[in-house]
Design a protein around this motif. Sequence first.
Motif, PDB file in Angstrom:
ATOM      1  N   SER A   1       0.816  -1.208   0.000  1.00 47.63           N
ATOM      2  CA  SER A   1       0.000   0.000   0.000  1.00 47.63           C
ATOM      3  C   SER A   1       0.851   1.261   0.000  1.00 47.63           C
ATOM      4  O   SER A   1       0.522   2.252  -0.649  1.00 47.63           O
ATOM      5  CB  SER A   1      -0.914  -0.006   1.221  1.00 47.63           C
ATOM      6  N   SER A   2       1.973   1.223   0.752  1.00 47.92           N
ATOM      7  CA  SER A   2       2.827   2.406   0.805  1.00 47.92           C
ATOM      8  C   SER A   2       3.416   2.716  -0.569  1.00 47.92           C
ATOM      9  O   SER A   2       3.551   3.880  -0.956  1.00 47.92           O
ATOM     10  CB  SER A   2       3.940   2.193   1.841  1.00 47.92           C
ATOM     11  N   TRP A   3       3.786   1.647  -1.278  1.00 50.78           N
ATOM     12  CA  TRP A   3       4.300   1.862  -2.635  1.00 50.78           C
ATOM     13  C   TRP A   3       3.192   2.417  -3.546  1.00 50.78           C
ATOM     14  O   TRP A   3       3.401   3.318  -4.342  1.00 50.78           O
ATOM     15  CB  TRP A   3       4.844   0.540  -3.215  1.00 50.78           C
ATOM     16  N   ASN A   4       2.005   1.856  -3.405  1.00 50.72           N
ATOM     17  CA  ASN A   4       0.899   2.288  -4.291  1.00 50.72           C
ATOM     18  C   ASN A   4       0.490   3.747  -4.053  1.00 50.72           C
ATOM     19  O   ASN A   4       0.089   4.463  -4.971  1.00 50.72           O
ATOM     20  CB  ASN A   4      -0.323   1.391  -4.082  1.00 50.72           C
ATOM     21  N   GLN A   5       0.596   4.197  -2.783  1.00 52.65           N
ATOM     22  CA  GLN A   5       0.209   5.569  -2.483  1.00 52.65           C
ATOM     23  C   GLN A   5       1.073   6.571  -3.236  1.00 52.65           C
ATOM     24  O   GLN A   5       0.583   7.564  -3.778  1.00 52.65           O
ATOM     25  CB  GLN A   5       0.292   5.825  -0.971  1.00 52.65           C
TER      26      GLN A   5
ATOM     27  N   ASN B   1       0.108   6.431  -6.852  1.00 53.29           N
ATOM     28  CA  ASN B   1      -1.208   7.048  -7.081  1.00 53.29           C
ATOM     29  C   ASN B   1      -1.136   8.564  -7.057  1.00 53.29           C
ATOM     30  O   ASN B   1      -1.833   9.246  -7.816  1.00 53.29           O
ATOM     31  CB  ASN B   1      -2.204   6.563  -6.026  1.00 53.29           C
ATOM     32  N   LYS B   2      -0.296   9.115  -6.165  1.00 51.81           N
ATOM     33  CA  LYS B   2      -0.151  10.563  -6.135  1.00 51.81           C
ATOM     34  C   LYS B   2       0.381  11.087  -7.469  1.00 51.81           C
ATOM     35  O   LYS B   2      -0.108  12.086  -8.010  1.00 51.81           O
ATOM     36  CB  LYS B   2       0.786  10.970  -4.999  1.00 51.81           C
ATOM     37  N   LYS B   3       1.402  10.407  -7.990  1.00 48.43           N
ATOM     38  CA  LYS B   3       1.952  10.828  -9.282  1.00 48.43           C
ATOM     39  C   LYS B   3       0.912  10.673 -10.397  1.00 48.43           C
ATOM     40  O   LYS B   3       0.780  11.526 -11.280  1.00 48.43           O
ATOM     41  CB  LYS B   3       3.204  10.012  -9.602  1.00 48.43           C
ATOM     42  N   LEU B   4       0.175   9.560 -10.346  1.00 52.87           N
ATOM     43  CA  LEU B   4      -0.835   9.319 -11.386  1.00 52.87           C
ATOM     44  C   LEU B   4      -1.965  10.369 -11.326  1.00 52.87           C
ATOM     45  O   LEU B   4      -2.416  10.884 -12.361  1.00 52.87           O
ATOM     46  CB  LEU B   4      -1.420   7.917 -11.216  1.00 52.87           C
ATOM     47  N   ASP B   5      -2.418  10.710 -10.092  1.00 51.54           N
ATOM     48  CA  ASP B   5      -3.464  11.731  -9.945  1.00 51.54           C
ATOM     49  C   ASP B   5      -3.012  13.072 -10.490  1.00 51.54           C
ATOM     50  O   ASP B   5      -3.796  13.808 -11.109  1.00 51.54           O
ATOM     51  CB  ASP B   5      -3.853  11.870  -8.461  1.00 51.54           C
ATOM     52  N   TRP B   6      -1.736  13.408 -10.231  1.00 48.26           N
ATOM     53  CA  TRP B   6      -1.228  14.689 -10.736  1.00 48.26           C
ATOM     54  C   TRP B   6      -1.261  14.728 -12.259  1.00 48.26           C
ATOM     55  O   TRP B   6      -1.675  15.706 -12.877  1.00 48.26           O
ATOM     56  CB  TRP B   6       0.190  14.897 -10.208  1.00 48.26           C
TER      57      TRP B   6
END
Length: 668
Positions: free
Chosen positions: A391-395, A398-403
């Motif tokens: 999960s820590s890796w995915n977070q 996900n932040k980069k993907l959302d940006w």
Amino acid sequence: MFGLSAVRVNITTRLILVCLVMGLVPLAVAGALGISITVNALQAKAAENLQTSAEMQVRLITDHLDLVVKNTLYLAELYSLKLFLNKEKNMKSYAEQEFLDFHRVHPEYYQIRFLDISGREIIRSNYKDDLFFRTKEEGLQFKGHRYYFQKAIKIGQGGVYFSPIDLNVEHSKVEKPHRLVIRVCAPVFLNGVKRGLIVVNLFAENIFEWIQLPKTPFTTFFLNEDGNILHVDKNGDPPVLNNYKGRDQHISELFPFLEKGTLNSRNTEVLSLESEILAFYPIRGIGDYYAPAWYIVSILPKTHLKQYINMIKWNLVLSAFFVALFGIVLGVFLAKRFTKPIRQLYLETELIASGNLDHELTIDRKDEIGELAEKFDRMRLQIKEKQSQLSSWNQELNKKLDWHITELRSLERQLYRADKLASLGEVSMRLAHEIGNPLASIKTVTQAMSEDEFQENEQTEYYNKIVSEVDRLNSFLKKFNNFAVMKEVEPFPCDLEGLIHDVNYFLKIQAEEHGVRIEEIIEPDMEKILIDPQQVKQILINLILNAIQACDKGGDIRISLKNLATSCVCSLRDNGCFCEAKGLHSGADEFVELSICDNGKGMPEEELIKIFDPFYTTKPNGTGLGLSVAHRIVEMHRGLIRVYSQKGKGTTFRIYFPKLLAEAKIST
């Protein structure tokens, strides 16, 4: 485990089936009963509507024919005709003219005749090919042998005879093209002695128009006194028309129960047949006059009711759908109550499968299911520990993907706006090219011509006016580019004084060319009135142009505008209360009087009574529509227009507009 799952599915299915049967069976019974009741109600309502329509058709025919009766009796009592029969000098031509004048008011009659006691035509007015004309002496015929003359000449004073509907005969031959006619006859008496017969001919097409009901599904047959079909007004294509062969077919060939020889004994009937609803209505006489019996048969195909029945069926299907949905929900709810422990375990597996590892399974049972639940929960905790590492890796990912997604959506919105603005700019550029460029060329050429040193001052002034008009059109083009939709123009409170100034400025050159002076006399503090400015401008232009053309060189035109201190202008009319006719007593408190007066040629009295008639003109190139249009516009404004004229002295037009209602006056 598979056995438990099979038991669970079986129980759920059975519960759902029970709920469906309990809901759908009563619905099906109620639906069938409702459809039956609705069909009967629809047929009863359709029969009522059909009866009402047939009654209205009969009433329309009788009302219109009653008006024909009144017109025929009016002609029989015509004063000029009585003077002619009394052998007053030169009264025949005057009577002929009165026949023509009456005929122009009633173009629905194609012949109006006066026959003497022997049956010879003495006066005959005709309407054919949009022309009204009288038959000359050599064209008059002898009609004494015709059946309608022989029957009508026998009736007494005040009586009217209607002929059967048949083909017209001229000079002993059936007139072509074949068109059905009806003749309305009334005897003419002088000093108690029968002197002849008035005969009014009108085409049966006029009667057939009175039975048309274009917005209804009804088909109407118009029958003569023998039951033969004279006309069919078709609305739709009912099956009975498959056997329709044409005019003069007997109605019994379509409806056998309407047998020959029985129609005269039948009264009003509304019947429900196998495939139609039928209304039979007799027309036996117009008032107390001698009129033949006619019949109206209106039908409504029962297939027209199918659309309503289908609507009810669809509503029933929709209701069944919701009942079934409710039964399914209820069955599932009951199944949950019976299989709660297994359902809890099943839901827990669904949660884990969906990624939810925080929910603790709490099945407090001391059996195999409880042991299975305990082991299952330990497995959940192990999966949760491994998942937390991922999960820590995915977070971070996900932040980069959302940006990146946010940036992409922002770019998409910007591209959409740019594309939309580009499209709007392209439209504006096309308008500027198609309209602005020709205007710019006109302006450039005109300015160049105006700067020619050999041009005269007067021509330079004209060129300047052209440039001014081009600038006005350019201004209009700019305004057009600022708006996407033009608002519809409607009548609004308007300054009538300003309209007068605009029209006078527009007609200034015409007045100067004729050597006519225009004077304005405007009462101060004039209030706005509710008018359509474009239509009122049309009135002003027509009347002022007529005044200019009527004046000799050095003539004067006076335009005055003032308040009329009265709540009723009935004193200005000769035929009743204007305010009551227009509904003005309820709110209008005063009027505005617009007067246009000239000292031109004037008009004789015989012209005054015709000037508002369409197409009447005394000008060689006139259309005869200007004053007629002006008259209609004034009436649309609930106003009144009057004209006063004297030959050789001039003409005055006075127009009265009602002001705004007191509670709706415009505040300045």
